[in-house]
Design a protein around this motif. Structure first.
Motif, PDB file in Angstrom:
ATOM      1  N   PRO A   1       0.816  -1.218   0.000  1.00 20.21           N
ATOM      2  CA  PRO A   1       0.000   0.000   0.000  1.00 20.21           C
ATOM      3  C   PRO A   1       0.849   1.267   0.000  1.00 20.21           C
ATOM      4  O   PRO A   1       0.429   2.312  -0.486  1.00 20.21           O
ATOM      5  CB  PRO A   1      -0.809  -0.117   1.287  1.00 20.21           C
ATOM      6  N   GLU A   2       2.052   1.175   0.576  1.00 19.62           N
ATOM      7  CA  GLU A   2       2.920   2.351   0.645  1.00 19.62           C
ATOM      8  C   GLU A   2       4.346   1.883   0.421  1.00 19.62           C
ATOM      9  O   GLU A   2       4.674   0.738   0.711  1.00 19.62           O
ATOM     10  CB  GLU A   2       2.888   2.957   2.054  1.00 19.62           C
ATOM     11  N   ARG A   3       5.175   2.786  -0.056  1.00 19.22           N
ATOM     12  CA  ARG A   3       6.599   2.475  -0.173  1.00 19.22           C
ATOM     13  C   ARG A   3       7.398   3.565   0.536  1.00 19.22           C
ATOM     14  O   ARG A   3       6.901   4.666   0.742  1.00 19.22           O
ATOM     15  CB  ARG A   3       6.997   2.404  -1.654  1.00 19.22           C
ATOM     16  N   TYR A   4       8.626   3.241   0.884  1.00 15.03           N
ATOM     17  CA  TYR A   4       9.444   4.197   1.637  1.00 15.03           C
ATOM     18  C   TYR A   4      10.832   4.333   1.017  1.00 15.03           C
ATOM     19  O   TYR A   4      11.363   3.381   0.429  1.00 15.03           O
ATOM     20  CB  TYR A   4       9.599   3.733   3.086  1.00 15.03           C
TER      21      TYR A   4
ATOM     22  N   GLU B   1      21.704  -2.055   6.791  1.00 12.70           N
ATOM     23  CA  GLU B   1      20.407  -1.499   6.405  1.00 12.70           C
ATOM     24  C   GLU B   1      19.222  -2.075   7.179  1.00 12.70           C
ATOM     25  O   GLU B   1      18.293  -1.338   7.505  1.00 12.70           O
ATOM     26  CB  GLU B   1      20.180  -1.624   4.899  1.00 12.70           C
ATOM     27  N   THR B   2      19.252  -3.364   7.507  1.00 13.13           N
ATOM     28  CA  THR B   2      18.076  -3.887   8.205  1.00 13.13           C
ATOM     29  C   THR B   2      18.104  -3.516   9.693  1.00 13.13           C
ATOM     30  O   THR B   2      17.054  -3.344  10.309  1.00 13.13           O
ATOM     31  CB  THR B   2      17.957  -5.416   8.048  1.00 13.13           C
ATOM     32  N   ALA B   3      19.298  -3.363  10.265  1.00 15.92           N
ATOM     33  CA  ALA B   3      19.393  -2.870  11.643  1.00 15.92           C
ATOM     34  C   ALA B   3      18.899  -1.434  11.689  1.00 15.92           C
ATOM     35  O   ALA B   3      18.228  -1.012  12.639  1.00 15.92           O
ATOM     36  CB  ALA B   3      20.827  -2.963  12.152  1.00 15.92           C
TER      37      ALA B   3
ATOM     38  N   SER C   1      15.909   0.170  13.856  1.00 20.42           N
ATOM     39  CA  SER C   1      16.096   1.364  14.676  1.00 20.42           C
ATOM     40  C   SER C   1      15.063   2.434  14.318  1.00 20.42           C
ATOM     41  O   SER C   1      14.506   3.099  15.195  1.00 20.42           O
ATOM     42  CB  SER C   1      17.521   1.888  14.482  1.00 20.42           C
ATOM     43  N   LEU C   2      14.804   2.589  13.021  1.00 15.53           N
ATOM     44  CA  LEU C   2      13.773   3.545  12.595  1.00 15.53           C
ATOM     45  C   LEU C   2      12.409   3.160  13.150  1.00 15.53           C
ATOM     46  O   LEU C   2      11.561   4.014  13.395  1.00 15.53           O
ATOM     47  CB  LEU C   2      13.681   3.570  11.058  1.00 15.53           C
TER      48      LEU C   2
ATOM     49  N   GLY D   1      10.542  -3.803   3.991  1.00 16.75           N
ATOM     50  CA  GLY D   1      11.479  -2.884   4.624  1.00 16.75           C
ATOM     51  C   GLY D   1      10.879  -2.202   5.828  1.00 16.75           C
ATOM     52  O   GLY D   1      10.434  -2.867   6.771  1.00 16.75           O
ATOM     53  N   TYR D   2      10.831  -0.866   5.777  1.00 13.61           N
ATOM     54  CA  TYR D   2      10.307  -0.091   6.896  1.00 13.61           C
ATOM     55  C   TYR D   2       8.851  -0.471   7.143  1.00 13.61           C
ATOM     56  O   TYR D   2       8.027  -0.399   6.234  1.00 13.61           O
ATOM     57  CB  TYR D   2      10.435   1.405   6.585  1.00 13.61           C
ATOM     58  N   ARG D   3       8.543  -0.895   8.338  1.00  8.58           N
ATOM     59  CA  ARG D   3       7.209  -1.337   8.723  1.00  8.58           C
ATOM     60  C   ARG D   3       6.659  -2.365   7.722  1.00  8.58           C
ATOM     61  O   ARG D   3       5.481  -2.345   7.376  1.00  8.58           O
ATOM     62  CB  ARG D   3       6.269  -0.137   8.876  1.00  8.58           C
ATOM     63  N   ASP D   4       7.585  -3.197   7.260  1.00 12.61           N
ATOM     64  CA  ASP D   4       7.240  -4.315   6.377  1.00 12.61           C
ATOM     65  C   ASP D   4       6.780  -3.897   4.980  1.00 12.61           C
ATOM     66  O   ASP D   4       6.241  -4.702   4.231  1.00 12.61           O
ATOM     67  CB  ASP D   4       6.167  -5.199   7.035  1.00 12.61           C
TER      68      ASP D   4
END
Lengths: 594, 183
Positions: free
Chosen positions: A234-237, A331-333, A337-338, A356-359
Motif C-alpha cells: 500500500p505504501e513504499r518508503y 540497512e536492516t538494523a 532502529s527507525l 522494509g520499513y514497517r514491512d
C-alpha cells in the motif's frame, strides 16, 4: 512515582512531535533524555505507559544504544572519540589530562555529579581529531590548550550552550572536487528533468549510468529501485542511510552539511521512481550538529514547493536521529532502529525492497548514492559513466585521514590507485592503508597500485593512512576492540567471537602470546565469518586477517618463545594468598614451568 | 600367523578443582570398560593410585585450576601427555568453584579464618604442606594448551566413550549435537 514537571513536559512534547506509537519509541526516548540527563526507572515506566509497550521493551531499547543512559551521568557528559586516528593524534594523553584536571576517572561520574568522562566509537571528525562530544555536541582539533579551556568551563559550571562557538566549529576540508562536488544544484533542477520521464524511464536512466550503491556493497541502484517499484504494497518508503559509523569515514558529513539539497533531491527522485511518498533520513547521533541545517533545508524545500504532500512530486522527508550504534549502519538494523527497536539486523531475505520499513517495500541507500542519482539526472547518464571503470561508474568520495599532511575529502573517479591518492595526500611514505575502515581491507606498500573500485578495492569512503612509525599490530588491536564493543549481542558467534578476538590480541599485546594464539586467531576469524548473523560479524576478523597476512612481524616480535603461555603471571596470581598467609617458601611460588 | 596386538594406549586421568563427578561418569561407560581395557593401560589415575604421570598418549583432566598444586599437576600432564583433554564444565570454564572469582581472595580468607566466629581463633592456615590458592579459579586452557574439550556437568558416559573411541580409532574426536545437548 510520578514524573517531575519538567520531565513530564518533555515527554508530552515528545509525544506531540512523534505521536504515541510503539515504532516511535527510540525518538521519544531520545527526546525525553536531555543531553546531560539519563532515563530513570520512572521515565522508562512513563514512556512504556504512554506508548503502550511493555516496560521490558523500553528498557531493552534504552540499554542498547550507547547514547541513551539508564544510569546517572555527569551534568557534563564528555565522550572522547576513540578511533585509531584519534589515538594517533594523541587522544589518550588528552583524556588523561582532562581527567586529572577534573579529578575524574574514565567511566565514572565525578565531582558530585558534575562530570563524567568516557570514550565512544569514532565520531567522524577524523580529519580534525582528536575529537570529543560534550553533552552530544562535537568538538574537534583537541589539544592541550583546548582541554584546559574545556576543564575550566566545566569547573565553572558554564552550560554548554554558552561555551565559545569557536570550540564547536567543524570545518569541511575538500581537497579534490570532481563531478559530484563540482555540481552546483539549482534546487529542483534534477526533479524538473525527472518529471519529463516516466518512473520506469527514470530507472532506465539510472541503469544506463551504471550507478551502484556508495555505501560499500555496490549493489546496482536501478535494480534495487525497480525491485521496490515492482513489490506490492500500500505504501513504499525511501530511507537515506546517514548513519556514517565506519571508523575513518566522514564524507557524508560534508554532503549533509554542504550538499543537503542534492541528497533530498536524490531521495525525491527515488520516491518518484518507485512510487513512494515518504522518506526517512537516519542521521547518526554523533552528527547531531547537522540536524538544524538539515531541517532548514527540508523547510526551505517545502516552502519552494519541492517537498511535501502538495509538491509536484508528492514526497516528504522525516529526520530521525540515531543514538550511538555502529551496527545500525547495516540497512536492516537501521530499519529496526527507525521502527524504534534495538538495532539488531534482520534475516535476509526478504530484502528491504519487498519488506522494509514497517514491512513495506523500501529503498535504503547511502547519502552519497542519492547525491549521485541526482547528479546522473543533471549531468546525464553518459557523462556520469564516462568517469570510472568498467564496473564502477562515476566518482567516489574518499575520507582521507591518518598520517597525511593534507587530510580531508578527495573526490576521485573510480579506478584511482591507492598510490595516486597517497600522492595527492602527500603521504607517499605510508606503510599501510586501511581502505573502507575496519570492515574493509588493510593493504601494504606492495599493493599500492590497486584501484579503488568495486572490482578491486571497494570502500564506503574510509581511507586511513598509516605512516612509517606506526605499529600496525596496535591498529588491528584497536579495531578488534571496536568490533567487540559494537557487536549487537544477538548471535553468539559474533558476541563471543569478537570478545575472544579482542582478548587474544590483548594477550599477544601483553607479551604472553605464542604460536598457539596465532592459530587461535585464524580459527576465530573462520568461525566469525561462517557463523555470524550479519556483516558486522562476517567482517569483524578482517583487520586481523589482513594484518596477519601482511604484517606478520608486528605479531611475531611480541610472541613468547614457548608453545603456550597463560595470559597472566601465574606467580602473581598466588600473591594475595602469600600476603594473607605470610608464606614465602618455595612452594608458595610458581615458576615459568614447563 | 595372527597380527601382533597393537601397543596399548597409555591413559592418565586426574581431578583438579573438581568433584570426581566426571570420573564417575567415565565409569558409567559400564561394560565398555572391558573393550577399553583391552586397548588402554592406565598411568596416573585415581583408578591406579599412581602418584606421578609418566609419558602417556592421552590425559583426561576434570576440574579447574584453583591452587598451586593444580598448576603443578596440570603442567606434569601437559609435559607427559601427547593429547590433553579438558573433561567437563569445571575444566572448561572453572565451573562451580569459579563462583569465588568475583570475591577478593584476601577478604575471603580474612572472613573465614579471622572475623567469623567459628574459625576465628585458628588464624589463616600457613603450613607449607598446603598448596596456596590462586587469586581466581582458572579453566585449564588458560594455563596450558588443551587439545580437546568434552563439555557437560558431568559429560555423559556416551560422550566420554565417543571421544575415547574416536581417538583409539584414529578419528578426530567429534561430538554430534545430541551428545552435547543438555535440556
Amino acid at each position: 512515582m510520578p514524573l517531575n514537571t519538567k520531565t513530564d513536559a518533555r515527554l508530552q512534547s515528545a509525544l506531540r512531535q512523534w505521536g504515541a506509537h510503539d515504532h516511535r519509541l527510540l525518538q521519544v526516548l531520545r527526546a525525553v533524555q536531555t543531553p546531560a540527563g539519563y532515563l530513570s526507572a520512572e521515565v522508562l515506566a512513563a514512556v512504556a505507559d504512554s506508548l503502550s509497550v511493555p516496560l521490558a521493551q523500553v528498557r531493552g531499547v534504552a540499554s542498547f544504544y550507547s547514547f541513551l543512559s539508564t544510569e546517572p551521568v555527569g551534568d557534563f557528559r564528555v565522550q572522547f572519540s576513540d578511533s585509531i586516528t584519534d589515538r594517533m593524534d594523541g587522544s589518550a594523553a588528552l583524556l588523561d589530562k582532562l581527567c586529572r584536571l577534573l579529578w575524574a576517572e574514565p567511566g565514572h561520574v565525578a565531582g558530585d555529579g558534575l562530570v563524567s568522562v568516557a570514550t565512544t566509537s569514532c565520531t567522524g571528525l577524523c580529519d580534525q581529531g582528536p575529537a570529543m562530544l560534550v553533552n552530544g555536541r562535537a568538538i574537534g582539533r583537541l589539544n592541550h590548550a583546548r582541554i584546559e579551556r574545556i576543564s575550566e568551563l566545566i569547573l565553572a559550571r558554564i552550560p554548554v550552550d554558552r561555551w565559545p562557538a569557536e570550540l564547536f566549529e567543524i570545518v569541511d576540508i575538500v581537497r579534490r572536487r570532481d563531478l559530484l562536488l563540482k555540481c552546483e544544484l539549482e534546487p529542483g533542477a534534477a526533479l524538473t528533468v525527472a518529471r519529463r520521464l516516466s518512473p520506469a524511464e527514470l530507472i532506465g536512466v539510472i541503469a544506463r549510468a551504471g550507478l551502484r550503491g556508495r555505501g560499500g556493497a555496490g549493489f546496482p541502484s536501478a535494480s534495487k529501485w525497480a525491485a521496490c517499484a515492482a513489490a506490492p504494497g500500500p505504501e513504499r518508503y525511501i530511507v537515506c542511510n546517514a548513519d556514517e559509523g565506519e571508523p575513518g569515514t566522514f564524507k557524508d558529513r560534508l554532503l549533509l552539511s554542504q550538499h543537503a539539497d542534492l541528497i533530498v533531491e536524490g531521495m525525491t527522485l527515488a520516491g518518484y521512481a518507485v512510487g513512494a511518498s515518504h522518506g526517512l533520513l537516519y542521521l547518526r547521533a554523533e552528527y547531531l550538529f547537522l540536524r538544524d541545517g538539515l531541517e532548514q533545508t527540508l523547510a526551505r524545500r517545502r516552502q519552494a514547493g519541492l517537498l511535501g504532500a502538495t509538491a509536484a512530486i508528492p514526497f516528504d522527508v522525516e529526520l530521525h536521529v540515531g543514538a550511538g550504534s555502529y551496527v545500525c549502519g547495516e540497512e536492516t538494523a537501521l530499519l529496526e532502529s527507525l521502527e524504534g527497536r534495538r538495532g539488531i539486523p534482520r534475516n535476509r531475505p526478504p530484502y528491504p525492497v519487498t519488506h522494509g520499513y514497517r514491512d513495506r517495500p523500501t529503498v535504503v541507500d547511502n547519502v552519497e548514492t542519492f547525491c549521485a542519482a541526482a547528479l546522473v539526472l543533471l549531468a546525464g547518464a553518459e557523462a556520469f559513466r564516462k568517469r570510472g571503470t568498467a564496473q564502477s561508474q562515476g566518482t567516489k568520495l574518499l575520507s582521507v585521514a591518518g598520517d597525511s599532511p593534507a587530510r580531508g575529502i578527495y573526490e576521485f573517479p573510480f579506478g584511482v590507485t591507492v598510490r595516486q591518492v597517497l600522492q595527492a595526500a602527500g603521504a607517499e611514505d605510508a606503510i599501510a592503508v586501511q581502505v573502507g575502515g575496519p570492515s574493509g581491507t588493510c593493504i601494504s606498500v606492495d599493493e599500492f597500485d590497486r584501484q579503488i573500485s568495486f572490482e578491486d578495492l571497494p570502500t564506503g569512503g574510509a581511507f586511513t593512512i598509516f605512516g612509517p612509525t606506526r605499529d600496525i599490530f596496535e591498529v588491528a588491536r584497536s579495531y578488534a576492540h571496536f568490533f567487540a564493543h559494537e557487536s549487537c549481542g544477538f548471535c553468539t558467534p559474533c558476541r563471543v567471537g569478537t570478545s575472544l578476538l579482542a582478548r587474544v590480541v590483548d594477550k599477544i599485546h601483553a607479551g604472553y602470546g605464542t604460536r598457539h594464539e596465532l592459530a587461535e586467531l585464524e580459527q576465530l576469524i573462520a568461525v566469525l565469518g561462517k557463523g555470524s548473523h550479519c556483516g558486522l560479524g562476517h567482517s569483524a576478523g578482517n583487520p586481523i586477517r589482513d594484518t596477519l597476512l601482511r604484517f606478520m612481524p608486528a605479531y611475531e616480535r611480541r610472541l613468547a618463545s614457548a608453545d603456550f603461555a597463560p595470559a597472566f603471571n601465574l606467580d602473581a596470581a598466588l600473591a594475595p594468598a602469600r600476603r594473607m598467609t605470610g608464606r614465602d617458601d618455595p612452594a608458595a611460588h610458581l615458576g615459568e614451568g614447563s | 600367523m595372527s597380527e601382533p596386538n597393537p601397543p596399548r594406549v597409555r591413559l592418565a586421568t586426574t581431578s583438579l578443582a573438581g568433584c570426581f563427578g566426571c570420573h564417575m561418569s567415565f565409569l558409567d561407560i559400564d561394560e565398555k570398560l572391558f573393550p577399553l581395557l583391552e586397548r588402554v593401560e592406565f598411568d596416573r589415575s585415581p583408578l591406579t593410585d599412581i602418584k606421578n604421570c609418566g609419558p602417556c598418549d592421552v590425559g583426561l583432566i576434570e576440574g579447574g585450576v584453583c591452587n598451586a598444586e593444580n598448576v603443578h599437576v596440570l603442567r606434569e600432564f601437559r609435559a607427559n601427555c601427547k593429547v590433553l583433554i579438558a573433561l567437563g564444565a569445571c575444566a572448561i570454564t572453572g565451573g562451580l568453584p569459579a563462583q569465588r572469582n568475583h570475591l577478593d581472595l584476601g577478604l575471603c580468607l580474612q572472613e573465614v579464618y579471622l572475623t567469623e566466629p567459628s574459625l576465628a581463633r585458628g588464624g589463616i592456615p600457613n603450613d607449607p604442606e598446603l598448596p596456596l590458592p590462586l587469586d581466581k579459579v582458572y579453566p585449564l586452557h588458560e594455563i596450558v594448551h588443551i587439545d580437546y574439550f568434552i563439555p557437560g556437568c558431568p559429560p555423559s558416559a556416551e560422550a566420554i566413550w565417543k571421544v575415547l573411541s574416536d581417538l583409539l580409532a584414529g578419528h578426530t574426536p567429534y561430538l554430534a549435537e545430541p551428545l552435547i545437548r543438555y535440556d
